[in-house]
Design a protein around this motif. Structure first.
Motif, PDB file in Angstrom:
ATOM      1  N   PHE A 141       6.352   5.735  13.334  1.00 35.63           N
ATOM      2  CA  PHE A 141       6.539   6.420  11.984  1.00 35.63           C
ATOM      3  C   PHE A 141       7.909   6.367  11.662  1.00 35.63           C
ATOM      4  O   PHE A 141       8.730   7.175  12.372  1.00 35.63           O
ATOM      5  CB  PHE A 141       5.692   7.610  12.169  1.00 35.63           C
ATOM      6  N   GLY A 142       8.063   6.171  10.513  1.00 37.31           N
ATOM      7  CA  GLY A 142       9.190   7.032   9.849  1.00 37.31           C
ATOM      8  C   GLY A 142       8.932   7.824   8.772  1.00 37.31           C
ATOM      9  O   GLY A 142       8.223   7.599   7.893  1.00 37.31           O
ATOM     10  N   VAL A 143       9.336   9.010   8.819  1.00 38.64           N
ATOM     11  CA  VAL A 143       9.121   9.935   7.733  1.00 38.64           C
ATOM     12  C   VAL A 143      10.427  10.555   6.964  1.00 38.64           C
ATOM     13  O   VAL A 143      11.504  10.900   7.774  1.00 38.64           O
ATOM     14  CB  VAL A 143       8.421  11.235   8.550  1.00 38.64           C
ATOM     15  N   ASP A 144      10.441  11.095   5.805  1.00 37.24           N
ATOM     16  CA  ASP A 144      11.309  11.404   4.991  1.00 37.24           C
ATOM     17  C   ASP A 144      10.482  12.439   4.057  1.00 37.24           C
ATOM     18  O   ASP A 144       9.654  12.091   3.519  1.00 37.24           O
ATOM     19  CB  ASP A 144      12.020  10.385   4.363  1.00 37.24           C
ATOM     20  N   SER A 145      11.275  13.284   3.440  1.00 34.25           N
ATOM     21  CA  SER A 145      10.838  14.311   2.194  1.00 34.25           C
ATOM     22  C   SER A 145      11.117  13.750   1.067  1.00 34.25           C
ATOM     23  O   SER A 145      10.659  14.028   0.093  1.00 34.25           O
ATOM     24  CB  SER A 145      11.604  15.580   2.609  1.00 34.25           C
ATOM     25  N   SER A 146      12.071  12.705   1.032  1.00 29.74           N
ATOM     26  CA  SER A 146      12.353  11.919  -0.229  1.00 29.74           C
ATOM     27  C   SER A 146      11.522  10.648  -0.490  1.00 29.74           C
ATOM     28  O   SER A 146      11.331   9.636   0.222  1.00 29.74           O
ATOM     29  CB  SER A 146      14.009  11.645  -0.179  1.00 29.74           C
ATOM     30  N   THR A 147      11.030  10.767  -1.438  1.00 32.50           N
ATOM     31  CA  THR A 147      10.120   9.532  -2.019  1.00 32.50           C
ATOM     32  C   THR A 147      11.391   8.283  -2.332  1.00 32.50           C
ATOM     33  O   THR A 147      10.910   7.361  -2.232  1.00 32.50           O
ATOM     34  CB  THR A 147       9.376   9.650  -3.204  1.00 32.50           C
ATOM     35  N   LEU A 148      12.115   8.733  -2.873  1.00 30.50           N
ATOM     36  CA  LEU A 148      13.417   7.728  -3.238  1.00 30.50           C
ATOM     37  C   LEU A 148      13.746   6.885  -2.075  1.00 30.50           C
ATOM     38  O   LEU A 148      14.004   5.633  -1.712  1.00 30.50           O
ATOM     39  CB  LEU A 148      14.648   8.183  -3.883  1.00 30.50           C
ATOM     40  N   ALA A 158      10.193  -4.303   5.225  1.00 28.69           N
ATOM     41  CA  ALA A 158       9.568  -5.591   4.772  1.00 28.69           C
ATOM     42  C   ALA A 158      10.473  -6.901   4.897  1.00 28.69           C
ATOM     43  O   ALA A 158      10.201  -7.759   5.379  1.00 28.69           O
ATOM     44  CB  ALA A 158       8.939  -5.316   3.250  1.00 28.69           C
ATOM     45  N   ARG A 159      11.911  -6.440   4.593  1.00 24.50           N
ATOM     46  CA  ARG A 159      12.824  -7.535   4.541  1.00 24.50           C
ATOM     47  C   ARG A 159      13.024  -8.063   5.895  1.00 24.50           C
ATOM     48  O   ARG A 159      13.195  -9.098   6.236  1.00 24.50           O
ATOM     49  CB  ARG A 159      14.162  -7.086   4.055  1.00 24.50           C
ATOM     50  N   HIS A 160      12.894  -7.049   6.782  1.00 30.03           N
ATOM     51  CA  HIS A 160      12.921  -7.600   8.467  1.00 30.03           C
ATOM     52  C   HIS A 160      11.781  -7.767   9.142  1.00 30.03           C
ATOM     53  O   HIS A 160      11.650  -8.146  10.360  1.00 30.03           O
ATOM     54  CB  HIS A 160      13.701  -6.731   9.208  1.00 30.03           C
ATOM     55  N   GLY A 161      10.580  -8.000   8.268  1.00 29.24           N
ATOM     56  CA  GLY A 161       9.118  -8.275   8.792  1.00 29.24           C
ATOM     57  C   GLY A 161       8.777  -7.258   9.761  1.00 29.24           C
ATOM     58  O   GLY A 161       7.979  -7.761  10.737  1.00 29.24           O
ATOM     59  N   LEU A 162       9.083  -6.243   9.197  1.00 28.97           N
ATOM     60  CA  LEU A 162       8.537  -4.976  10.633  1.00 28.97           C
ATOM     61  C   LEU A 162       7.525  -4.027   9.928  1.00 28.97           C
ATOM     62  O   LEU A 162       7.251  -3.143  10.618  1.00 28.97           O
ATOM     63  CB  LEU A 162       9.930  -4.354  10.859  1.00 28.97           C
ATOM     64  N   ASP A 163       7.173  -4.294   8.722  1.00 29.15           N
ATOM     65  CA  ASP A 163       6.358  -3.313   7.984  1.00 29.15           C
ATOM     66  C   ASP A 163       4.937  -3.296   8.640  1.00 29.15           C
ATOM     67  O   ASP A 163       4.166  -2.104   8.672  1.00 29.15           O
ATOM     68  CB  ASP A 163       6.107  -3.795   6.449  1.00 29.15           C
ATOM     69  N   ALA A 164       4.574  -4.310   9.445  1.00 31.48           N
ATOM     70  CA  ALA A 164       3.156  -4.100  10.442  1.00 31.48           C
ATOM     71  C   ALA A 164       3.288  -3.067  11.355  1.00 31.48           C
ATOM     72  O   ALA A 164       2.295  -2.420  11.568  1.00 31.48           O
ATOM     73  CB  ALA A 164       2.727  -5.513  10.792  1.00 31.48           C
ATOM     74  N   ARG A 165       4.349  -2.716  11.841  1.00 29.21           N
ATOM     75  CA  ARG A 165       4.531  -1.844  12.951  1.00 29.21           C
ATOM     76  C   ARG A 165       5.485  -0.751  12.665  1.00 29.21           C
ATOM     77  O   ARG A 165       5.649   0.413  13.422  1.00 29.21           O
ATOM     78  CB  ARG A 165       5.657  -2.705  13.979  1.00 29.21           C
ATOM     79  N   ALA A 166       5.651  -0.482  11.212  1.00 28.95           N
ATOM     80  CA  ALA A 166       6.403   0.675  10.846  1.00 28.95           C
ATOM     81  C   ALA A 166       5.761   1.479   9.734  1.00 28.95           C
ATOM     82  O   ALA A 166       5.618   0.921   8.375  1.00 28.95           O
ATOM     83  CB  ALA A 166       7.870   0.382  10.310  1.00 28.95           C
ATOM     84  N   ARG A 167       5.105   2.616   9.975  1.00 24.35           N
ATOM     85  CA  ARG A 167       4.337   3.365   8.938  1.00 24.35           C
ATOM     86  C   ARG A 167       5.290   4.349   8.314  1.00 24.35           C
ATOM     87  O   ARG A 167       5.935   5.082   9.077  1.00 24.35           O
ATOM     88  CB  ARG A 167       3.086   4.014   9.431  1.00 24.35           C
ATOM     89  N   LEU A 168       5.664   4.254   7.144  1.00 24.08           N
ATOM     90  CA  LEU A 168       6.557   5.008   6.478  1.00 24.08           C
ATOM     91  C   LEU A 168       5.984   6.285   5.600  1.00 24.08           C
ATOM     92  O   LEU A 168       5.226   5.657   4.565  1.00 24.08           O
ATOM     93  CB  LEU A 168       7.399   4.074   5.692  1.00 24.08           C
ATOM     94  N   LEU A 169       5.982   7.433   5.930  1.00 27.65           N
ATOM     95  CA  LEU A 169       5.295   8.634   5.310  1.00 27.65           C
ATOM     96  C   LEU A 169       6.201   9.640   4.724  1.00 27.65           C
ATOM     97  O   LEU A 169       7.144   9.943   5.230  1.00 27.65           O
ATOM     98  CB  LEU A 169       4.478   9.209   6.306  1.00 27.65           C
ATOM     99  N   GLU A 170       5.603  10.279   3.598  1.00 25.89           N
ATOM    100  CA  GLU A 170       6.466  11.371   3.028  1.00 25.89           C
ATOM    101  C   GLU A 170       5.873  12.457   3.883  1.00 25.89           C
ATOM    102  O   GLU A 170       4.663  13.036   3.854  1.00 25.89           O
ATOM    103  CB  GLU A 170       6.160  11.658   1.560  1.00 25.89           C
ATOM    104  N   ALA A 171       7.055  13.215   4.535  1.00 23.76           N
ATOM    105  CA  ALA A 171       6.794  14.486   5.182  1.00 23.76           C
ATOM    106  C   ALA A 171       8.123  15.248   5.692  1.00 23.76           C
ATOM    107  O   ALA A 171       9.097  14.284   5.928  1.00 23.76           O
ATOM    108  CB  ALA A 171       5.815  14.003   6.551  1.00 23.76           C
TER     109      ALA A 171
END
Length: 286
Positions: A141-148, A158-171
């Motif tokens: 997971f990668g979390v950040d409080s900033s939606t931007l 996505a650019r590096h083909g890692l989006d299937a293994r990286a869940r990016l969430l607002e927290a």
């Protein structure tokens, strides 16, 4: 007559130098390369820029003379030999932050280790993406409080083909209900308010304050992170924490008060302690 490449660069560098930019020559070359659609190394062999290219270059130089960060103007920054999209609202990756990636790879040298990773305050996603690129069975997971910032992180994964293994969430700190991470990354804010106000205009006036300043002593985020690490680290998991100059002993005390121990402090290329490796007392890492 259209000025040559060297004449164009010389004039732009003089303008940036007058604005107080130490890297005036390099910045001018990078920006002209962007206008010409070339690599910076190929600029000197290029034909004289056209009038439209000169107009674009003038706009970019004006932005840089106004002390806008070069990475925001070009829209990208290299980290761990990967290109990351960046822009206003997201912290620009720094070379010293690569120390955290190096530390994780040293602690977990098995290339196919199925690591479970959390990146707190992921920003551009540079730390999470760099590690997942090196460890193809890792995920997290990668979390950040900033939606931007998360928008940039998703683009980069996505650019590096890692989006299937990286869940990016607002927290703010951790995905709800998630525990037992093998690796936790965090490059939190650690400047004092005074240090932030005294920072160069590129930082003070353009980069997100929330990602850089952390109260009067620069340790507000560290106190919160100690509690998060204690709650979410796996039995033998390790946290890799970027710190500021002179903060090691104070953060050691903070982590100790949370039932954690400092395993080692790793210097960056300037020999400044930059990465703290933190774990549970008496527990192994890799």
């Amino acid at each position: 007559m259209t000025p040559s490449v060297r004449e164009t660069l010389a004039g732009a560098a003089d303008r940036l130098r007058a604005a107080g930019i130490e890297s005036a020559r390099l910045d001018s070359r990078v920006l002209l390369a962007q206008c010409l659609g070339l690599s910076p190394d190929a600029v000197f062999a290029a034909d004289a820029p056209s009038a439209p290219q000169l107009e674009t270059f003038e706009r970019l130089i004006a932005r840089r003379a106004g002390r806008e960060p070069l990475a925001y103007i070009t829209g990208r920054r290299e980290f761990w030999s990967l290109s990351f999209a960046v822009g206003p609202g997201v912290l620009i990756p720094r070379p010293e932050t690569e120390t955290l990636v190096e530390a994780v790879l040293a602690e977990y040298p098995e290339p196919l280790a199925p690591l479970r990773v959390l990146d707190i305050g992921t920003g551009s996603g540079c730390l999470l993406c760099a590690l997942l690129a090196e460890r193809p069975r890792a995920s997290g997971f990668g979390v950040d409080s900033s939606t931007l910032a998360l928008d940039f992180a998703r683009r980069n994964a996505a650019r590096h083909g890692l989006d299937a293994r990286a869940r990016l969430l607002e927290a703010s700190w951790c995905p709800a209900g998630e525990r037992d991470f093998d690796v936790i990354f965090s490059n939190p804010p650690y400047l004092t308010e005074e240090e932030f106000e005294l920072s160069p205009p590129e930082i003070r006036d353009h980069e997100p304050r929330i990602a850089l300043a952390a109260g009067p002593d620069g340790l507000a985020a560290m106190r919160a992170l100690g509690l998060v690490f204690a709650r979410t680290l796996g039995h033998a998991g390790l946290a890799f924490l970027e710190i500021g100059f002179g903060q090691c002993d104070k953060i050691d005390e903070i982590m100790g008060s949370c039932g954690l121990e400092l395993r080692r402090a790793i210097p960056d290329l300037s020999e400044v302690p930059r990465c703290l490796v933190i774990g549970r007392p008496g527990k192994g890492g890799a």
